[in-house]
Enzyme design. Structure first.
Site, short mmCIF file in Angstrom:
data_model
loop_
_atom_site.label_atom_id
_atom_site.label_comp_id
_atom_site.label_asym_id
_atom_site.label_seq_id
_atom_site.Cartn_x
_atom_site.Cartn_y
_atom_site.Cartn_z
N HIS A 159 0.81 -1.21 0.00
CA HIS A 159 0.00 0.00 0.00
C HIS A 159 0.86 1.28 0.00
CE1 HIS A 159 -4.13 1.34 0.55
NE2 HIS A 159 -3.64 2.35 1.24
N GLU A 171 -7.32 6.20 -7.07
CA GLU A 171 -6.26 6.59 -8.02
C GLU A 171 -6.85 7.40 -9.17
OE1 GLU A 171 -8.09 4.14 -8.24
OE2 GLU A 171 -7.83 2.89 -9.99
N1 LIG Z 1 -2.17 2.66 -1.99
C1 LIG Z 1 -3.41 3.11 -2.11
N2 LIG Z 1 -4.31 2.37 -2.78
C2 LIG Z 1 -5.57 2.84 -2.93
C3 LIG Z 1 -5.96 4.09 -2.39
N3 LIG Z 1 -7.27 4.30 -2.70
C4 LIG Z 1 -7.67 3.21 -3.43
N4 LIG Z 1 -6.65 2.33 -3.57
C5 LIG Z 1 -6.63 1.04 -4.29
O1 LIG Z 1 -6.66 1.32 -5.67
C6 LIG Z 1 -7.03 0.13 -6.35
C7 LIG Z 1 -7.87 0.50 -7.56
O2 LIG Z 1 -7.93 -0.62 -8.37
P1 LIG Z 1 -8.93 -0.80 -9.59
O3 LIG Z 1 -10.08 0.16 -9.43
O4 LIG Z 1 -9.24 -2.24 -9.71
O5 LIG Z 1 -8.15 -0.28 -10.82
P2 LIG Z 1 -6.74 -0.57 -11.46
O6 LIG Z 1 -6.02 -1.72 -10.84
O7 LIG Z 1 -6.02 0.73 -11.45
O8 LIG Z 1 -7.11 -0.99 -12.93
P3 LIG Z 1 -7.53 -0.11 -14.13
O9 LIG Z 1 -8.11 1.16 -13.58
O10 LIG Z 1 -8.54 -0.92 -14.88
O11 LIG Z 1 -6.31 0.14 -14.97
C8 LIG Z 1 -7.74 -0.74 -5.32
O12 LIG Z 1 -6.92 -1.85 -5.02
C9 LIG Z 1 -7.84 0.17 -4.09
O13 LIG Z 1 -7.72 -0.56 -2.87
C10 LIG Z 1 -4.97 4.85 -1.68
O14 LIG Z 1 -5.22 5.96 -1.16
N5 LIG Z 1 -3.73 4.33 -1.56
#
Ligand SMILES: Nc1nc2c(ncn2[C@@H]2O[C@H](COP(=O)(O)OP(=O)(O)OP(=O)(O)O)[C@@H](O)[C@H]2O)c(=O)[nH]1
Length: 315
Positions: free
Chosen positions: A194, A224
């Site tokens: 993370h 993200e």
């Molecule tokens: N490290 C971190 N991870 C986060 C945060 N907010 C959300 N996430 C993670 O971001 C990830 C988003 O993944 P997905 O929405 O599946 O998208 P992706 O893997 O980027 O895939 P695509 O968008 O299809 O390219 C999830 O695993 C969330 O747990 C944050 O503030 N910090």
């Protein structure tokens, strides 16, 4: 108590009031000054008695204060105002006391039945709210800021979008909206943890900040996903900026624990339209275009068009 003792008793009581209390004539003359020892201005305003607002503060402040006094008298009602003194508007301090950079006050201005030389008078209570003002400012900034990146959070970004739309409807200058999502971000979290994911989010934020202009607004909408309001930019200009950003992210890896993490982003673009009913509509269009970039293989910029999604070669 005889009359004299009673008068001095009440005077002492009045002068012990924690806030400054002034009696002004309708012409802005200081008739009486009491209290204020807890007001942190570090000086006794009694020296003002007999003087006029114009004698003790710059013209702009004096005119404003006089308008408050006259407003209370005209309406025959208590008027409550917040005002502040800064470098340009500071009240005159005694020579031996360094005036602070800023002072904030809440003024409660109450018309009095008592007349002075046939002039109406008001009672003006001034509470020093400088500390409270700074605290409120700090809380506001905190409530508008995304903790991880320091950019606007979703709520503040939506406010900025709403305000920009009002401005757009007034002056019809081109405004574009860019939606941005980090590609395969989950795999960064899953493989490196993370904290590495957080570092990637901050890295992308920095590259966005280096690419946009001061007038543009960057917000993190969640996870993200980011959005950028591009002021005075048509779709062509927005596309050029978005392509630059896409390329920058793809060619400048995030350095995490001395190791490079390769990052790419997908971008969707749209522009403000007069016919939109709500600011959310432009977000929906740009979001739609962003998902087109994802479906077409990521690391891409797409422009929303009503009939088809503009497709552009990979950078
Ligand atoms: N490290 C971190 N991870 C986060 C945060 N907010 C959300 N996430 C993670 O971001 C990830 C988003 O993944 P997905 O929405 O599946 O998208 P992706 O893997 O980027 O895939 P695509 O968008 O299809 O390219 C999830 O695993 C969330 O747990 C944050 O503030 N910090």
């Amino acid at each position: 108590m005889d009359e004299y003792t009673l008068a001095s008793h009440y005077y002492l009581l009045l002068d012990a009031l924690p806030e400054h209390v002034f009696v002004f004539s309708e012409q802005g003359q200081y008739l009486e000054v009491f209290g204020g020892q807890d007001n942190h201005t570090q000086f006794d305003c009694k020296a003002y008695v007999g003087q006029y607002l114009h004698d003790v503060m710059p013209l702009k402040s004096a005119e404003l204060f006089l308008s408050y006094i006259q407003q209370a008298i005209k309406k025959n009602k208590t008027v409550i105002v917040n005002y502040h003194f800064n470098n340009d508007t500071m009240i005159r301090f005694p020579d031996d006391i360094e005036p602070p950079k800023e002072l904030w006050f809440e003024g409660i201005i109450k018309p009095l039945a008592e007349r002075y030389h046939d002039q109406k008078t008001v009672l003006w209570t001034a509470r020093n709210i400088t500390q409270r003002h700074y605290l409120e400012k700090q809380l506001k900034a905190l409530s508008e800021t995304d903790e991880l990146t320091g950019v606007l959070n979703r709520r503040a970004f939506m406010n900025a979008l709403y305000n920009k739309r009002q401005q757009f409807l007034r002056d019809t200058q081109d405004v574009s909206l860019l939606m941005l999502d980090i590609d395969r971000f989950k795999s960064v979290n899953d493989s490196l943890g993370h904290q590495a994911g957080d570092a990637v989010i901050k890295h992308v934020t920095e590259l966005c900040q280096q690419t946009i202009r001061q007038v543009d607004s960057l917000g993190r909408l969640g996870g993200e996903e980011f959005a950028i309001i591009l002021h005075d930019a048509n779709l062509d200009q927005a596309y050029q900026l978005a392509s630059r950003l896409c390329q920058r992210v793809a060619t400048q890896p995030c350095i995490w624990q001395q190791q490079p993490i390769k990052v790419t982003i997908s971008i969707g673009l749209s522009t403000f339209k007069i016919e939109d009913k709500t600011p959310e509509q432009v977000i929906q269009r740009a979001d739609h275009a962003m998902y087109t970039s994802k479906h077409l293989g990521r690391n891409l910029v797409s422009i929303f068009s009503p009939n088809h999604q503009g497709q552009f070669p990979k950078i």
